[in-house]
Write a protein that holds these residues in place. Structure first.
Motif, PDB file in Angstrom:
ATOM      1  N   LYS A 280      15.248  -4.174   0.296  1.00 32.59           N
ATOM      2  CA  LYS A 280      15.854  -4.275  -1.045  1.00 32.59           C
ATOM      3  C   LYS A 280      14.894  -3.767  -2.117  1.00 32.59           C
ATOM      4  O   LYS A 280      15.289  -3.099  -3.067  1.00 32.59           O
ATOM      5  CB  LYS A 280      16.207  -5.737  -1.340  1.00 32.59           C
ATOM      6  N   GLN A 281      13.623  -4.097  -1.955  1.00 30.15           N
ATOM      7  CA  GLN A 281      12.643  -3.742  -2.990  1.00 30.15           C
ATOM      8  C   GLN A 281      12.251  -2.273  -2.928  1.00 30.15           C
ATOM      9  O   GLN A 281      12.133  -1.616  -3.972  1.00 30.15           O
ATOM     10  CB  GLN A 281      11.400  -4.624  -2.827  1.00 30.15           C
ATOM     11  N   HIS A 282      12.071  -1.749  -1.703  1.00 27.59           N
ATOM     12  CA  HIS A 282      11.496  -0.406  -1.570  1.00 27.59           C
ATOM     13  C   HIS A 282      12.525   0.658  -1.181  1.00 27.59           C
ATOM     14  O   HIS A 282      12.258   1.848  -1.312  1.00 27.59           O
ATOM     15  CB  HIS A 282      10.369  -0.425  -0.539  1.00 27.59           C
ATOM     16  N   GLY A 283      13.668   0.260  -0.642  1.00 24.71           N
ATOM     17  CA  GLY A 283      14.752   1.206  -0.431  1.00 24.71           C
ATOM     18  C   GLY A 283      14.722   2.024   0.839  1.00 24.71           C
ATOM     19  O   GLY A 283      15.512   2.957   0.998  1.00 24.71           O
ATOM     20  N   PHE A 284      13.845   1.712   1.772  1.00 25.24           N
ATOM     21  CA  PHE A 284      13.811   2.469   3.043  1.00 25.24           C
ATOM     22  C   PHE A 284      15.036   2.142   3.897  1.00 25.24           C
ATOM     23  O   PHE A 284      15.780   1.192   3.607  1.00 25.24           O
ATOM     24  CB  PHE A 284      12.520   2.158   3.822  1.00 25.24           C
ATOM     25  N   LEU A 285      15.244   2.923   4.947  1.00 25.03           N
ATOM     26  CA  LEU A 285      16.322   2.660   5.888  1.00 25.03           C
ATOM     27  C   LEU A 285      15.818   1.713   6.978  1.00 25.03           C
ATOM     28  O   LEU A 285      14.663   1.793   7.393  1.00 25.03           O
ATOM     29  CB  LEU A 285      16.825   3.958   6.526  1.00 25.03           C
ATOM     30  N   LEU A 286      16.706   0.862   7.430  1.00 20.53           N
ATOM     31  CA  LEU A 286      16.406  -0.039   8.553  1.00 20.53           C
ATOM     32  C   LEU A 286      17.218   0.417   9.761  1.00 20.53           C
ATOM     33  O   LEU A 286      18.449   0.537   9.682  1.00 20.53           O
ATOM     34  CB  LEU A 286      16.757  -1.484   8.195  1.00 20.53           C
ATOM     35  N   VAL A 287      16.506   0.674  10.847  1.00 18.84           N
ATOM     36  CA  VAL A 287      17.142   1.165  12.074  1.00 18.84           C
ATOM     37  C   VAL A 287      16.974   0.129  13.179  1.00 18.84           C
ATOM     38  O   VAL A 287      15.861  -0.356  13.419  1.00 18.84           O
ATOM     39  CB  VAL A 287      16.506   2.505  12.521  1.00 18.84           C
ATOM     40  N   ALA A 288      18.071  -0.216  13.836  1.00 19.50           N
ATOM     41  CA  ALA A 288      18.015  -1.093  15.011  1.00 19.50           C
ATOM     42  C   ALA A 288      17.996  -0.219  16.255  1.00 19.50           C
ATOM     43  O   ALA A 288      18.991   0.454  16.556  1.00 19.50           O
ATOM     44  CB  ALA A 288      19.220  -2.031  15.032  1.00 19.50           C
ATOM     45  N   ASP A 289      16.856  -0.192  16.930  1.00 17.66           N
ATOM     46  CA  ASP A 289      16.772   0.545  18.199  1.00 17.66           C
ATOM     47  C   ASP A 289      17.309  -0.375  19.292  1.00 17.66           C
ATOM     48  O   ASP A 289      16.601  -1.223  19.822  1.00 17.66           O
ATOM     49  CB  ASP A 289      15.328   0.946  18.488  1.00 17.66           C
ATOM     50  N   GLU A 290      18.578  -0.168  19.615  1.00 19.29           N
ATOM     51  CA  GLU A 290      19.248  -1.008  20.619  1.00 19.29           C
ATOM     52  C   GLU A 290      19.469  -0.242  21.916  1.00 19.29           C
ATOM     53  O   GLU A 290      20.445  -0.484  22.634  1.00 19.29           O
ATOM     54  CB  GLU A 290      20.578  -1.517  20.046  1.00 19.29           C
TER      55      GLU A 290
ATOM     56  N   ARG B 276       0.815  -1.222   0.000  1.00 20.95           N
ATOM     57  CA  ARG B 276       0.000   0.000   0.000  1.00 20.95           C
ATOM     58  C   ARG B 276       0.847   1.270   0.000  1.00 20.95           C
ATOM     59  O   ARG B 276       0.545   2.225  -0.729  1.00 20.95           O
ATOM     60  CB  ARG B 276      -0.912  -0.032   1.246  1.00 20.95           C
ATOM     61  N   GLU B 277       1.945   1.266   0.823  1.00 21.25           N
ATOM     62  CA  GLU B 277       2.653   2.534   1.024  1.00 21.25           C
ATOM     63  C   GLU B 277       4.180   2.379   1.011  1.00 21.25           C
ATOM     64  O   GLU B 277       4.882   3.240   1.535  1.00 21.25           O
ATOM     65  CB  GLU B 277       2.232   3.155   2.370  1.00 21.25           C
ATOM     66  N   GLY B 278       4.679   1.312   0.434  1.00 22.47           N
ATOM     67  CA  GLY B 278       6.123   1.080   0.451  1.00 22.47           C
ATOM     68  C   GLY B 278       6.931   2.233  -0.112  1.00 22.47           C
ATOM     69  O   GLY B 278       8.027   2.534   0.355  1.00 22.47           O
ATOM     70  N   HIS B 279       6.378   2.932  -1.114  1.00 21.26           N
ATOM     71  CA  HIS B 279       7.090   4.029  -1.760  1.00 21.26           C
ATOM     72  C   HIS B 279       7.150   5.282  -0.895  1.00 21.26           C
ATOM     73  O   HIS B 279       7.862   6.224  -1.228  1.00 21.26           O
ATOM     74  CB  HIS B 279       6.395   4.371  -3.079  1.00 21.26           C
ATOM     75  N   ARG B 280       6.390   5.291   0.213  1.00 17.26           N
ATOM     76  CA  ARG B 280       6.365   6.482   1.080  1.00 17.26           C
ATOM     77  C   ARG B 280       7.125   6.256   2.389  1.00 17.26           C
ATOM     78  O   ARG B 280       7.181   7.129   3.228  1.00 17.26           O
ATOM     79  CB  ARG B 280       4.914   6.852   1.407  1.00 17.26           C
ATOM     80  N   ILE B 281       7.717   5.086   2.550  1.00 17.99           N
ATOM     81  CA  ILE B 281       8.349   4.760   3.837  1.00 17.99           C
ATOM     82  C   ILE B 281       9.807   5.223   3.860  1.00 17.99           C
ATOM     83  O   ILE B 281      10.593   4.889   2.960  1.00 17.99           O
ATOM     84  CB  ILE B 281       8.257   3.249   4.120  1.00 17.99           C
ATOM     85  N   ALA B 282      10.160   5.984   4.896  1.00 19.46           N
ATOM     86  CA  ALA B 282      11.539   6.448   5.074  1.00 19.46           C
ATOM     87  C   ALA B 282      12.352   5.451   5.892  1.00 19.46           C
ATOM     88  O   ALA B 282      13.530   5.219   5.600  1.00 19.46           O
ATOM     89  CB  ALA B 282      11.546   7.815   5.754  1.00 19.46           C
ATOM     90  N   ALA B 283      11.744   4.886   6.933  1.00 22.86           N
ATOM     91  CA  ALA B 283      12.507   3.982   7.803  1.00 22.86           C
ATOM     92  C   ALA B 283      11.590   3.010   8.519  1.00 22.86           C
ATOM     93  O   ALA B 283      10.438   3.330   8.819  1.00 22.86           O
ATOM     94  CB  ALA B 283      13.302   4.781   8.835  1.00 22.86           C
ATOM     95  N   VAL B 284      12.126   1.828   8.759  1.00 22.32           N
ATOM     96  CA  VAL B 284      11.502   0.855   9.663  1.00 22.32           C
ATOM     97  C   VAL B 284      12.425   0.738  10.866  1.00 22.32           C
ATOM     98  O   VAL B 284      13.625   0.484  10.716  1.00 22.32           O
ATOM     99  CB  VAL B 284      11.331  -0.514   8.984  1.00 22.32           C
ATOM    100  N   ILE B 285      11.871   0.967  12.052  1.00 20.92           N
ATOM    101  CA  ILE B 285      12.669   0.983  13.282  1.00 20.92           C
ATOM    102  C   ILE B 285      12.259  -0.214  14.137  1.00 20.92           C
ATOM    103  O   ILE B 285      11.087  -0.360  14.495  1.00 20.92           O
ATOM    104  CB  ILE B 285      12.485   2.303  14.049  1.00 20.92           C
ATOM    105  N   VAL B 286      13.227  -1.057  14.453  1.00 20.50           N
ATOM    106  CA  VAL B 286      12.949  -2.335  15.115  1.00 20.50           C
ATOM    107  C   VAL B 286      13.781  -2.465  16.386  1.00 20.50           C
ATOM    108  O   VAL B 286      15.009  -2.294  16.350  1.00 20.50           O
ATOM    109  CB  VAL B 286      13.272  -3.518  14.182  1.00 20.50           C
TER     110      VAL B 286
END
Length: 429
Positions: free
Chosen positions: A228-238, A194-204
């Protein structure tokens, strides 16, 4: 809605507004600490209680570590304060170098902050600016996990997946999305379609701060596939999981691919300083460099000389004490303790891993104990001699890495006594 208090006036008249509790419900003598050493805290009621939550996940090496204290003291004499606004100082550069040498994956630069919440605010700004610089200004969405905890500043409270009064405080969540972590990636896939093209980051969070639920590797792999497909940043909240709390320096060291940013805090200075840091990958720093862009973020007390001395001292001590071995020993001690408590009425199974665990509590009807019930149990454990953290339907156990077998036996006795008293008082009814 106005609530009529049970007590007409607060039990105490402290000038301090004690956070996260009603002032009517605060028993000052037994909850006002006057001293902390090793893994024990002494209170104004004269009782010395065993701490099973390392302060707030942060005193991983126990209270009063002399090496860290000496490092801070020496730096306060050398340079009591220096800012990082349009300037640098030697301790900040040395601490950055040391931090970049810790993770398994490669990172390029460090931004200092003052808390986990403020650092989460910073990383959301960083991700959005990164995509503006990349010519994709439509990427404003930040994705977090349901049940996650990222802090209580305005931005981090919006990102937190727990119910924390966001609506009451008019926290702006229009550019935040939350997905389940335990549905085999179904909500993640729906969101990406639905919104992959609008996502800046996923924070986990590798292990959720609230409840110590472990995020499955399968979900992380799905997130990486979508990255890989959508290009957002992945952030590890450690913030909670780093510095030996779960395993190694960072739990994300075990991830099959590196996150673009790691956020670290809590154990970073062994709880001695208001400190957090963003470890930022080269992909992000290169985009800022090639555009000669300014990251408009700064905090007056972030990365002071004394704070950086505390970071360096903490890293020294963790290496000297062989924190990896300590982590394994304490993790084993928690396994044994949780097994021993399984025959206690009202105790369910456990969550978490390493030195970050949740022990589920069940009411007499078999359902998870209510939030008020958990708080009531925590208070009775406190009066029985141990300090534990409340969580959703459970208590959380986060002992320091320097716990001994004697400490575990002391904790077992206090937990048993507190839970038994709670049953007697009808808390589980």
């Amino acid at each position: 809605m106005t609530v009529t208090p049970i007590l007409p006036t607060p039990r105490t008249q402290l000038p301090l507004w004690v956070p996260l509790t009603t002032q009517h419900d605060f028993a000052a003598d037994s909850f006002t600490a006057v001293k902390a050493d090793g893994v024990h805290v002494t209170f104004e009621d004269g009782r010395r209680r065993l701490c099973a939550k390392s302060g707030l996940w942060n005193a991983n090496l126990g209270y009063g570590n002399q090496h860290i204290a000496a490092n801070i003291s020496a730096e306060l004499q050398a340079a009591s304060y220096l800012p990082l606004f349009r300037s640098a100082h030697r301790q900040a550069i040395d601490a950055s170098t040391a931090l970049l040498g810790l993770p398994k994956h490669a990172f390029h630069r460090v931004v200092f902050s003052t808390s986990g919440g403020a650092a989460n605010d910073a990383v959301m700004k960083l991700a959005r600016q990164y995509f503006v610089l990349e010519g994709q200004p439509e990427r404003k969405l930040i994705v977090g996990l349901k049940g996650s905890y990222h802090g209580l500043t305005y931005g981090s409270q919006a990102l937190s997946g727990d119910e924390l009064g966001q609506a009451m405080y008019a926290v702006d969540q229009r550019n935040i999305r939350h997905i389940a972590f335990d549905d085999d990636g179904k909500e993640l896939a729906q969101l990406m379609r639905r919104e992959g093209h609008r996502i800046a980051a996923v924070i986990v969070e590798p292990v959720l701060g609230s409840g110590a639920e472990v995020v499955p590797l399968d979900l992380l792999e799905e997130v990486m596939k979508h990255r890989k497909q959508h290009g957002f940043l992945l952030v590890a909240d450690e913030v909670a999981t780093g510095f030996g709390r779960v395993s190694g320096w960072f739990a994300s060291d075990e991830w099959p691919e590196q996150p673009d940013v790691i956020i670290t805090s809590k154990g970073l200075t062994n709880g001695t300083s208001a400190c957090a840091a963003l470890l930022i990958g080269q992909k992000v720093t290169e985009t800022f460099d090639k555009n000669e862009a300014v990251f408009v973020h700064g905090e007056t007390q972030a990365g002071t000389p004394a704070t950086c001395a505390a970071i360096l001292g903490t890293i020294d001590e963790m290496r000297r004490l062989d924190f990896r071995t300590l982590n394994k020993d304490v993790s084993h001690g928690l396994d044994t303790l949780i097994t021993e408590l399984q025959d206690t009425k009202g105790v369910g199974n456990a969550s978490g891993r390493g030195c970050m665990r949740g022990l589920k509590l069940l009411s007499n009807n078999g359902l998870p104990l209510s939030a008020n019930g958990v708080l009531a149990v925590v208070k009775r454990i406190h009066h029985a001699g141990a300090i534990v953290q409340p969580g959703p339907g459970r208590i959380q156990l986060l002992p320091a890495l320097v716990y001994t077998q004697k400490n575990f036996e002391e904790l077992r006795i206090a937990l048993k006594a507190g839970i038994t008293t709670a049953h007697f008082d009808g808390v589980f009814a």
